[in-house]
Design an enzyme around this catalytic site. Sequence first.
Site, PDB file in Angstrom:
ATOM      1  N   SER A 149       0.867  -1.176   0.000  1.00  0.00           N
ATOM      2  CA  SER A 149       0.000   0.000   0.000  1.00  0.00           C
ATOM      3  C   SER A 149       0.901   1.223   0.000  1.00  0.00           C
ATOM      4  O   SER A 149       2.027   1.170   0.516  1.00  0.00           O
ATOM      5  CB  SER A 149      -0.888   0.015   1.245  1.00  0.00           C
ATOM      6  OG  SER A 149      -1.543   1.274   1.388  1.00  0.00           O
ATOM      7  N   TYR A 166      -1.486  -0.663  10.501  1.00  0.00           N
ATOM      8  CA  TYR A 166      -1.617  -0.974   9.072  1.00  0.00           C
ATOM      9  C   TYR A 166      -0.425  -0.438   8.292  1.00  0.00           C
ATOM     10  O   TYR A 166       0.191  -1.156   7.493  1.00  0.00           O
ATOM     11  CB  TYR A 166      -2.916  -0.386   8.540  1.00  0.00           C
ATOM     12  CG  TYR A 166      -3.148  -0.633   7.068  1.00  0.00           C
ATOM     13  CD1 TYR A 166      -3.584  -1.877   6.622  1.00  0.00           C
ATOM     14  CD2 TYR A 166      -2.934   0.372   6.123  1.00  0.00           C
ATOM     15  CE1 TYR A 166      -3.803  -2.117   5.274  1.00  0.00           C
ATOM     16  CE2 TYR A 166      -3.152   0.144   4.779  1.00  0.00           C
ATOM     17  CZ  TYR A 166      -3.584  -1.099   4.356  1.00  0.00           C
ATOM     18  OH  TYR A 166      -3.791  -1.337   3.013  1.00  0.00           O
TER      19      TYR A 166
END
Length: 259
Positions: A149, A166
């Site tokens: 990501s 995350y």
Amino acid sequence: MRTVGQLFDLRGRTALVTGGSRGLGLQLATALGEQGATVVLSARKADDLDEAVAQLAARGITAHGIAADLADPDAADRLAAAALDRLGHLDILVNNAGASWGAPAEDTPLAAWDKVMDLNVRAVFLLCQAVGRRSMIPRRAGRIINVASIAGLAGNPPGTMKTLAYNTSKGAIVNFTRTLAGEWGEYGINVNAIAPGFFPSKMTHGLLSRMGEQLAAQAPLHRLGGDADLKGAVVLFASEAGRHITGQILAIDGGVSAV
């Protein structure tokens, strides 16, 4: 000399896509199937897998579903074995399954940190290890595509997200990809990662419902990711067109990470 069409052809190839029942994972699986690969989808819920397999079948794609909860450390080896029982060998592994947790760093519970790390990092390691040992290393061939990501490339803009676990997990996947590529190149295994920006998904629904227009406006291309924007990259990394590419992280984010 092979044509461009031949280089991107995946007929006869086999693929396992985790988190493949919806969202980005289903988009990636669809792309591989459209190029001729036979695909195994994995996710936690059998009903979601049945629906996704039917959707792919309607597009002429041969697909199977295997339910697995990769938060369980024993599930990776079982999934690899089950996929190989279905397919015989694995040419392509797409590690897409993941979790997030939104909270200020000072308030993030240890259980939440562990949940994100276990699925986003540990499960990727265990599944690569299982597929490598059982299929790719003995055959001295394979393509591993990790879904990272842009959150793993930088921090969050103020006022957007508070997702320390995350972001940390996706930063780990960035260096995991580079390191594994260096180790497993001798086995003929290419390891690369896709780093999506903001795409509509179950994980991003809350953020995009509040800030989607603002985030799109801030991107150089003035748009969010769409339902076909990852397809070209995954086929490149999975096919002979990408045979000389390994250890790379490709941001697909409308230019957000470039400015």
